[in-house]
Design a protein around this motif. Sequence first.
Motif, PDB file in Angstrom:
ATOM      1  N   THR A  58       0.865  -1.178   0.000  1.00  0.00           N
ATOM      2  CA  THR A  58       0.000   0.000   0.000  1.00  0.00           C
ATOM      3  C   THR A  58       0.893   1.217   0.000  1.00  0.00           C
ATOM      4  O   THR A  58       1.596   1.493   0.991  1.00  0.00           O
ATOM      5  N   ALA A  81     -12.799  -3.377   0.368  1.00  0.00           N
ATOM      6  CA  ALA A  81     -12.275  -2.023   0.575  1.00  0.00           C
ATOM      7  C   ALA A  81     -10.801  -1.934   0.181  1.00  0.00           C
ATOM      8  O   ALA A  81     -10.358  -0.936  -0.397  1.00  0.00           O
ATOM      9  N   LEU A  82     -10.043  -2.990   0.469  1.00  0.00           N
ATOM     10  CA  LEU A  82      -8.629  -2.987   0.135  1.00  0.00           C
ATOM     11  C   LEU A  82      -8.416  -3.112  -1.379  1.00  0.00           C
ATOM     12  O   LEU A  82      -7.583  -2.424  -1.972  1.00  0.00           O
ATOM     13  N   ASN A  85      -8.959   0.150  -3.048  1.00  0.00           N
ATOM     14  CA  ASN A  85      -8.087   1.235  -2.609  1.00  0.00           C
ATOM     15  C   ASN A  85      -7.071   1.524  -3.720  1.00  0.00           C
ATOM     16  O   ASN A  85      -6.296   0.646  -4.109  1.00  0.00           O
ATOM     17  N   ARG A  87      -4.320   2.962  -3.734  1.00  0.00           N
ATOM     18  CA  ARG A  87      -2.918   2.863  -3.321  1.00  0.00           C
ATOM     19  C   ARG A  87      -2.478   1.416  -3.080  1.00  0.00           C
ATOM     20  O   ARG A  87      -1.310   1.153  -2.785  1.00  0.00           O
ATOM     21  N   PHE A  88      -3.438   0.511  -3.159  1.00  0.00           N
ATOM     22  CA  PHE A  88      -3.132  -0.908  -2.916  1.00  0.00           C
ATOM     23  C   PHE A  88      -2.696  -1.556  -4.237  1.00  0.00           C
ATOM     24  O   PHE A  88      -3.364  -1.429  -5.257  1.00  0.00           O
ATOM     25  N   ASN A 251     -14.430   2.973  -8.299  1.00  0.00           N
ATOM     26  CA  ASN A 251     -13.227   2.185  -8.555  1.00  0.00           C
ATOM     27  C   ASN A 251     -13.548   0.720  -8.837  1.00  0.00           C
ATOM     28  O   ASN A 251     -14.592   0.195  -8.430  1.00  0.00           O
TER      29      ASN A 251
END
Length: 633
Positions: A58, A81-82, A85, A87-88, A251
């Motif tokens: 991340t 959620a991950l 994300n 940035r993940f 996303n």
Amino acid sequence: MGLFNKEDEHKEIKASIKPIVVRTSNVAKELLQASTNFKVSVRSLDFNLLDTQTFCKTTKEGTAEEWIELSSDEMRDLDEALFLNPRFELKQVYEIEIFSITEPTPFDTMDISIGGNSTLCKIYLTIKAGSIARYYDRFQEDFLQLVNKKKLRANMMIGLFDSVMLSNLSALLAKIRVQEVYRFETQERYLIAQGYEPVPTVNDTLILHYDAKRKNMDEHGRIDYAKRGYVISTVADELLIEYIKPHPGENGRNCRGEFIAPTEPVVKFEPTFTIGEKIKVIDTPKSIEYRAGTGGYVTFEGGMYDIKTEVDVKEISFKTTGSIDTQLDADVSINVTEKDSMKDAIGIGMEVTVNVINIDGNIGSNAKVTAKKATVEGQVHQSATISADELTINIHKGTAYGKIVNITRLEQGTVEAEKVFIRQATGGKIRAREITIELLGSHVKMTASHKIEITNLHGGENLFVIDPLLDESIDVLSKQTKLMEETKHAIQEIKRELVGYEHTWQENASLMEDIKRKLVHYKQNGIKMPSAFVEKYQQHLQFKEKLDELRASLKTKEDHYSGLSEKRAALQSGIFEARIINHDSWRNHNEIIFKLIDPPVNIMYIPGQHEEEHILGLHEDEEGEFSIKVLSK
């Protein structure tokens, strides 16, 4: 959609390589590199998957994060959620053994490929028709391994997005296991991996729903310049305009582990117009709706949309407006103001559909007007047609349809309505329930089902017809007659069958009662009933059920026939209430006909010169003979 297709794995292998082990994050690229290095076809190479490592990180602004290897449990614990994300990040490294294909495999008889949708968030396995699967002990393990290898060749991740694979393939694997040799009669497709589909970005849009009513295409798809949508009608609460608000997407992440960022919405259609008081505005989170507050037609003047109910035009012609097609239930009135008797207010070949129309002048040749209420101050051309519930015409030479029709002068025109009122008729055809003419000239054919009334008779060669079938079509009457004949025949057949059943029932009534008493006695005393008695009694019950069914069917058919007969009789009886009334003296040659239904004959009468026979009707004497008589009322 296809990402990797099986081409031909049965070709003779001319060159082979020694197995090599490599670590890579792109299996397809590594296979291509090996084929180049060793100068062999990439189709001649295969690989074994020895190990898979999954890494994640991340990222944070200003820091360089290290990749962290995930265990199997940690991979399963990754949540939505991950994944969503931005940035993940994810990557996989595979240890594979590349080798040459030197012998056939059990899956050579199966034509298998994988593909995905446009975002690669859904990956499908496709097995083509004609493929044959042969079961053996390790079939399931090897088949799933083959699917994973095909995903790797397509640069898809494994073990992260394929939780649906086994459950979706379980039915297929079970069929192969049971049948042992399974032939694919049709192409079959299965979802084997699923990522997180992004929600698309919505750009703003302005939809002019009302404008879609401009029907300027003919049945062959060609532009019809006669239909330009001069007036666009609407009814209350109809959606006229819709502004779709811009909305950012959401996303996603595909089955390659790639993060999918939505684009920024484009805004370029924001409403700049204003709205009149007769248009409602409904603001919702996703859109703005502009709906009609009342019926009428849509206007756009000075940047403002509104609804009006009345429109004035000089003429309706190809040159000025084109044909006008509005909804009959829309509250639209058109006033056509051209009065010149040498010109057409409704031009040649024009078609007009509107709730109310007032025409100050003439309707030209081949024009067609349809309305709920219409007034024509000029004349209707002999090839023109006008239809309206309430219709008023000055001079009529064409064809008119309506409920209540008023005509000042009928000149060889045709009229069909419920009630017709004519001041002066000089030739033409009239069909209506009731016809009233103030001044009757010559050569007019009048057909009514209830009444024809004349105030002044000046001409001759007129035909007065009373026809009770005026409100019933010949097809309807023919079908009704056929149905009566079929019903009558069915009644005769049922009666013939019923006679035999009734006779048998009466003959065996005492015997059945005796059997019934004995069966009751056996049951009350706990004695086993003789099977012959039981079978006989069951036959008796079945016979009684059939008898009741025939009786019920006979009653239904007789009731149906009675209803049809009553309807036919009521239709015929109406002719005795019909009247031809002439308040003047009969002069010249005029014919009067009353049309009977049963028997289907015409009763004709020709009044004598200067006869004062004011009320004429149909009479039936005691011997059943029909004639036309002078009546008192």
